[in-house]
Design a protein around this motif. Structure first.
Motif, mmCIF file in Angstrom:
data_model
loop_
_atom_site.group_PDB
_atom_site.id
_atom_site.type_symbol
_atom_site.label_atom_id
_atom_site.label_comp_id
_atom_site.label_asym_id
_atom_site.label_seq_id
_atom_site.Cartn_x
_atom_site.Cartn_y
_atom_site.Cartn_z
ATOM 1 N N LYS A 238 0.817 -1.222 0.000
ATOM 2 C CA LYS A 238 0.000 0.000 0.000
ATOM 3 C C LYS A 238 0.848 1.267 0.000
ATOM 4 O O LYS A 238 0.598 2.191 -0.776
ATOM 5 N N ALA A 239 1.848 1.331 0.878
ATOM 6 C CA ALA A 239 2.671 2.537 0.982
ATOM 7 C C ALA A 239 3.429 2.789 -0.316
ATOM 8 O O ALA A 239 3.507 3.936 -0.788
ATOM 9 N N THR A 240 3.970 1.744 -0.890
ATOM 10 C CA THR A 240 4.708 1.874 -2.148
ATOM 11 C C THR A 240 3.805 2.384 -3.260
ATOM 12 O O THR A 240 4.154 3.326 -4.002
ATOM 13 N N GLN A 241 2.624 1.796 -3.371
ATOM 14 C CA GLN A 241 1.709 2.189 -4.448
ATOM 15 C C GLN A 241 1.130 3.581 -4.212
ATOM 16 O O GLN A 241 0.913 4.342 -5.171
ATOM 17 N N ALA A 242 0.873 3.936 -2.957
ATOM 18 C CA ALA A 242 0.371 5.276 -2.666
ATOM 19 C C ALA A 242 1.410 6.328 -3.056
ATOM 20 O O ALA A 242 1.067 7.371 -3.631
ATOM 21 N N ALA A 243 2.674 6.056 -2.755
ATOM 22 C CA ALA A 243 3.743 6.992 -3.095
ATOM 23 C C ALA A 243 3.901 7.112 -4.611
ATOM 24 O O ALA A 243 4.067 8.221 -5.147
ATOM 25 N N ARG A 244 3.834 5.997 -5.327
ATOM 26 C CA ARG A 244 3.987 6.034 -6.782
ATOM 27 C C ARG A 244 2.812 6.763 -7.442
ATOM 28 O O ARG A 244 2.997 7.524 -8.393
ATOM 29 N N LEU A 245 1.608 6.510 -6.909
ATOM 30 C CA LEU A 245 0.432 7.181 -7.464
ATOM 31 C C LEU A 245 0.517 8.688 -7.233
ATOM 32 O O LEU A 245 0.223 9.492 -8.133
ATOM 33 N N THR A 246 0.926 9.081 -6.042
ATOM 34 C CA THR A 246 1.070 10.508 -5.729
ATOM 35 C C THR A 246 2.080 11.169 -6.664
ATOM 36 O O THR A 246 1.822 12.246 -7.222
ATOM 37 N N ALA A 247 3.208 10.512 -6.847
ATOM 38 C CA ALA A 247 4.252 11.060 -7.725
ATOM 39 C C ALA A 247 3.758 11.173 -9.167
ATOM 40 O O ALA A 247 4.018 12.172 -9.851
ATOM 41 N N ALA A 248 3.040 10.149 -9.623
ATOM 42 C CA ALA A 248 2.534 10.164 -11.003
ATOM 43 C C ALA A 248 1.546 11.297 -11.223
ATOM 44 O O ALA A 248 1.580 11.971 -12.257
ATOM 45 N N LEU A 249 0.672 11.526 -10.255
ATOM 46 C CA LEU A 249 -0.310 12.601 -10.394
ATOM 47 C C LEU A 249 0.358 13.973 -10.354
ATOM 48 O O LEU A 249 -0.070 14.898 -11.045
ATOM 49 N N LYS A 250 1.412 14.091 -9.553
ATOM 50 C CA LYS A 250 2.131 15.360 -9.504
ATOM 51 C C LYS A 250 2.799 15.664 -10.840
ATOM 52 O O LYS A 250 2.843 16.824 -11.270
ATOM 53 N N THR A 251 3.311 14.634 -11.511
ATOM 54 C CA THR A 251 3.933 14.859 -12.818
ATOM 55 C C THR A 251 2.905 15.297 -13.854
ATOM 56 O O THR A 251 3.260 15.888 -14.880
ATOM 57 N N GLN A 252 1.635 15.001 -13.587
ATOM 58 C CA GLN A 252 0.555 15.443 -14.471
ATOM 59 C C GLN A 252 0.098 16.866 -14.137
ATOM 60 O O GLN A 252 -0.843 17.389 -14.740
#
Length: 221
Positions: free
Chosen positions: A16-30
């Motif tokens: 969960k923590a890994t995926q939450a961090a990756r999702l957050t980073a991906a949305l920020k790049t958008q």
């Protein structure tokens, strides 16, 4: 206008923590305005009762604290976090990605009750948090499904084989199996998006799971 609340749910070891961090980073790049949060909030005094519970001070087994009492420990922690940390950001239109939420109470506390009591418990839980104390309901819940045997192996590796480091949830294999059943029920009954994280007895790649998450949130953003 309120923002969006996306919850990443799953049993221990599901990433969960890994995926939450990756999702957050991906949305920020958008170019999106995103904040990541996690529960329990162990850095806050609001988690004191949770620490006592998981540390075994109220009993050495999860069932020593009933589903309703245990739920309130976590509810208070979420309320404090909402009021002091991310509530304003959310109300101003920000996207909040949460590693665990009220949905964790649904999974872990249902597992203490007979199956016929699950609907009533869930009605009580969501009314208490989303209506009575007034924290927001998620716009999308993504359930990371992991085979319990794989999850247990990942947790053992996390603690380098030292079983004494596990909390009362992590030590109780029967409880974890019941929680897996409860999570499957909640995902189906509550319309969570289920993302399978294991394949042939092993974890799928982080990248493949991340791609599924991005697909799962498209319609709510």
């Amino acid at each position: 206008m309120n923002g969006r609340l996306i919850v990443i749910e799953g049993l221990d070891g599901s990433g969960k923590a890994t995926q939450a961090a990756r999702l957050t980073a991906a949305l920020k790049t958008q170019g999106k305005n995103v904040k990541q949060i996690s529960f329990p909030n162990y850095a806050s005094d609001s988690s004191a009762l949770i620490k006592m519970y998981l540390g075994g001070q109220f009993g050495s087994h999860p069932d020593d604290v009933n589903a309703y009492a245990a739920s309130t420990f976590y509810s208070v922690d979420r309320y404090a976090s909402y009021k002091s940390d991310w509530g304003g950001f959310y109300r101003e239109g920000g996207i909040v990605v949460s590693d665990r939420y009220t949905t964790s109470n649904a999974v872990h506390q249902c597992s203490k009750l007979p199956r016929e009591q699950w609907p009533a418990f869930l009605d009580w839980l969501f009314d208490f948090e989303y209506n009575k104390i007034g924290i927001p309901a998620p716009d999308r819940v993504i359930y990371l499904e992991v085979d319990p045997a794989v999850s247990q192996g990942l947790m053992t590796a996390r603690y380098k084989g030292d079983e004494s480091k596990k909390d009362i949830h992590e030590k109780d294999l029967a409880y974890l199996a019941r929680s897996h059943d409860a999570a499957d029920y909640c995902a189906r009954a509550l319309g969570w998006v289920k993302v399978p994280c294991t394949e042939q007895g092993a974890m799928r790649s982080i990248e493949a799971i991340h791609a599924d998450l991005l697909e799962a949130i498209k319609e709510v953003l």
